[in-house]
Write a protein that holds these residues in place. Sequence first.
Motif, PDB file in Angstrom:
ATOM      1  N   GLN A  96       0.817  -1.222   0.000  1.00  0.00           N
ATOM      2  CA  GLN A  96       0.000   0.000   0.000  1.00  0.00           C
ATOM      3  C   GLN A  96       0.854   1.276   0.000  1.00  0.00           C
ATOM      4  O   GLN A  96       0.359   2.358  -0.319  1.00  0.00           O
ATOM      5  N   HIS A  97       2.129   1.143   0.376  1.00  0.00           N
ATOM      6  CA  HIS A  97       2.996   2.328   0.415  1.00  0.00           C
ATOM      7  C   HIS A  97       3.716   2.580  -0.912  1.00  0.00           C
ATOM      8  O   HIS A  97       4.598   3.438  -0.999  1.00  0.00           O
ATOM      9  N   LEU A  98       3.337   1.813  -1.937  1.00  0.00           N
ATOM     10  CA  LEU A  98       4.065   1.896  -3.207  1.00  0.00           C
ATOM     11  C   LEU A  98       4.047   3.298  -3.816  1.00  0.00           C
ATOM     12  O   LEU A  98       5.070   3.785  -4.290  1.00  0.00           O
ATOM     13  N   VAL A  99       2.900   3.953  -3.803  1.00  0.00           N
ATOM     14  CA  VAL A  99       2.813   5.275  -4.432  1.00  0.00           C
ATOM     15  C   VAL A  99       3.774   6.236  -3.737  1.00  0.00           C
ATOM     16  O   VAL A  99       4.569   6.929  -4.376  1.00  0.00           O
ATOM     17  N   ARG A 100       3.719   6.231  -2.403  1.00  0.00           N
ATOM     18  CA  ARG A 100       4.612   7.115  -1.635  1.00  0.00           C
ATOM     19  C   ARG A 100       6.077   6.815  -1.973  1.00  0.00           C
ATOM     20  O   ARG A 100       6.872   7.727  -2.196  1.00  0.00           O
ATOM     21  N   GLU A 101       6.410   5.536  -2.050  1.00  0.00           N
ATOM     22  CA  GLU A 101       7.806   5.160  -2.303  1.00  0.00           C
ATOM     23  C   GLU A 101       8.235   5.527  -3.722  1.00  0.00           C
ATOM     24  O   GLU A 101       9.381   5.914  -3.954  1.00  0.00           O
ATOM     25  N   THR A 102       7.317   5.405  -4.662  1.00  0.00           N
ATOM     26  CA  THR A 102       7.630   5.791  -6.044  1.00  0.00           C
ATOM     27  C   THR A 102       7.883   7.294  -6.093  1.00  0.00           C
ATOM     28  O   THR A 102       8.830   7.768  -6.726  1.00  0.00           O
ATOM     29  N   GLU A 103       7.038   8.033  -5.377  1.00  0.00           N
ATOM     30  CA  GLU A 103       7.202   9.504  -5.335  1.00  0.00           C
ATOM     31  C   GLU A 103       8.539   9.883  -4.708  1.00  0.00           C
ATOM     32  O   GLU A 103       9.243  10.765  -5.201  1.00  0.00           O
ATOM     33  N   LEU A 104       8.904   9.169  -3.622  1.00  0.00           N
ATOM     34  CA  LEU A 104      10.172   9.484  -2.946  1.00  0.00           C
ATOM     35  C   LEU A 104      11.367   9.270  -3.866  1.00  0.00           C
ATOM     36  O   LEU A 104      12.390   9.935  -3.734  1.00  0.00           O
ATOM     37  N   LEU A 105      11.229   8.343  -4.810  1.00  0.00           N
ATOM     38  CA  LEU A 105      12.307   8.128  -5.783  1.00  0.00           C
ATOM     39  C   LEU A 105      12.247   9.162  -6.910  1.00  0.00           C
ATOM     40  O   LEU A 105      13.105   9.179  -7.787  1.00  0.00           O
ATOM     41  N   GLY A 106      11.211   9.951  -6.910  1.00  0.00           N
ATOM     42  CA  GLY A 106      11.046  10.985  -7.938  1.00  0.00           C
ATOM     43  C   GLY A 106      10.625  10.401  -9.285  1.00  0.00           C
ATOM     44  O   GLY A 106      10.818  11.031 -10.330  1.00  0.00           O
ATOM     45  N   ALA A 107      10.060   9.198  -9.264  1.00  0.00           N
ATOM     46  CA  ALA A 107       9.730   8.532 -10.537  1.00  0.00           C
ATOM     47  C   ALA A 107       8.415   9.052 -11.118  1.00  0.00           C
ATOM     48  O   ALA A 107       7.405   9.157 -10.422  1.00  0.00           O
ATOM     49  N   GLN A 108       8.471   9.410 -12.391  1.00  0.00           N
ATOM     50  CA  GLN A 108       7.251   9.846 -13.101  1.00  0.00           C
ATOM     51  C   GLN A 108       6.835   8.798 -14.118  1.00  0.00           C
ATOM     52  O   GLN A 108       5.683   8.735 -14.530  1.00  0.00           O
ATOM     53  N   ARG A 109       7.795   7.987 -14.579  1.00  0.00           N
ATOM     54  CA  ARG A 109       7.525   7.002 -15.635  1.00  0.00           C
ATOM     55  C   ARG A 109       8.208   5.672 -15.285  1.00  0.00           C
ATOM     56  O   ARG A 109       9.313   5.374 -15.736  1.00  0.00           O
ATOM     57  N   ALA A 110       7.521   4.894 -14.459  1.00  0.00           N
ATOM     58  CA  ALA A 110       8.122   3.639 -13.997  1.00  0.00           C
ATOM     59  C   ALA A 110       7.796   2.501 -14.963  1.00  0.00           C
ATOM     60  O   ALA A 110       6.654   2.371 -15.423  1.00  0.00           O
ATOM     61  N   LEU A 111       8.816   1.692 -15.256  1.00  0.00           N
ATOM     62  CA  LEU A 111       8.589   0.487 -16.057  1.00  0.00           C
ATOM     63  C   LEU A 111       8.492  -0.685 -15.079  1.00  0.00           C
ATOM     64  O   LEU A 111       9.405  -0.928 -14.291  1.00  0.00           O
ATOM     65  N   VAL A 112       7.361  -1.416 -15.137  1.00  0.00           N
ATOM     66  CA  VAL A 112       7.144  -2.534 -14.216  1.00  0.00           C
ATOM     67  C   VAL A 112       7.636  -3.817 -14.878  1.00  0.00           C
ATOM     68  O   VAL A 112       7.285  -4.103 -16.023  1.00  0.00           O
ATOM     69  N   LEU A 113       8.447  -4.580 -14.150  1.00  0.00           N
ATOM     70  CA  LEU A 113       9.035  -5.806 -14.694  1.00  0.00           C
ATOM     71  C   LEU A 113       8.475  -7.030 -13.979  1.00  0.00           C
ATOM     72  O   LEU A 113       8.270  -7.006 -12.755  1.00  0.00           O
TER      73      LEU A 113
END
Length: 352
Positions: free
Chosen positions: A21-38
């Motif tokens: 559930q914390h994924l969005v927050r963690e993605t934001e903390l990395l500054g990611a705008q365009r993540a590729l999911v593998l």
Amino acid sequence: MQAFTYTSAAARVIFGHGSLQHLVRETELLGAQRALVLCTPGQRAEAERVAALIGARCAGIFDQAVMHVPIETARHAREVARALGADCAIAIGGGSTMGLGKAIALESELPILAIPTTYAGSEMTPIYGLTEAGRKKTGRDARVLPRTVIYDPALSLGLPLDLSVTSGINAMAHAAEGLYAPDANPIMSLLAEEGLRALAEGLPQLAARADDIDARSRCLYGAWLCGTVLGNVGMSLHHKLCHTLGGSYNLPHAQTHTVILPHALAYNAAAAPQAMQRIARALGVEDAAQGVYALARALHAPLSLKELGMPYEALAQCTEIALQNAYANPRPLQREALHALLEDAWHGRPPA
Ligand code: NAD
């Protein structure tokens, strides 16, 4: 007390049931705008769940991860990442998917957010592997170490029990060898013993009830610690043998570790008595090698190379490969003793 060197590699870890559930927050903390999911083809559904969670921050899904990172797959994934303008790789899965993320990061320096669903531990190491023309090469590079790791035991509920058991023993192998590593240090040895203890407790709990979230949490916690050990100190005979068997005879990764570990420990027992004591203490047994063998047997894990499909005739060649570029090991490598080790492992006999 012996002097030692300890380098801390900082990854941010979010651990706990429901932590996805914390994924969005963690993605934001990395500054990611365009993540590729593998992911692997088999874990497409999990990748889609991740994509749905991050919504507009998802650039796409690449679902072609396979075991041992073939160079062709790595090149394809790198191209896709470039074409999509990805600024982050989110790897959800086991060591194979982590490996693909690392192959991308190695060239592009994309930050990796790892969401492990097995106990292999790759998310905690700067070690990458790439297979070209049938040969797997491994290397170390700080760029491939994931920046953030989300450990959510709920995501390992789908891992079949047999694979959970062998994956757990694969993790234990990292800790066991870490205890007699030439560059072992007290911090990693603490983690190793605690990781072994967590898995030795968690795996039988899992075998009794594969959907026991407490058992899943314990195993994932153990896997994290054992993976940290793998990433921080050098591995020895056991990992060399498994690398040889996996690479040259295409044997399955976690199962091969499970079969070899008791025999590698028996081989090194007299040369590394303190490490053996700590392994035995963590498992609550008298003898480390016999204890690991008994655990694998009790959990109905494979015990022989024969049942993994290794041809008997290949043992001699495997012995020779293992002797080439040998890793540091507490007991010197001797051809006959090594062949005897492999012979015992092939038959599935208790460790000598
Ligand atoms: P894996 O990643 O190949 O996964 C095995 C299979 O299980 C895959 O099909 C996967 O999709 C599926 N799976 C994974 N999690 C699942 C889940 N929760 N539910 C259902 N299915 C699931 O296997 P592995 O043992 O995790 O990784 C092995 C690979 O990782 C090997 O290539 C090994 O060399 C590498 N490895 C690398 C390091 C490192 O530090 N670089 C460390 C450990 C392993």
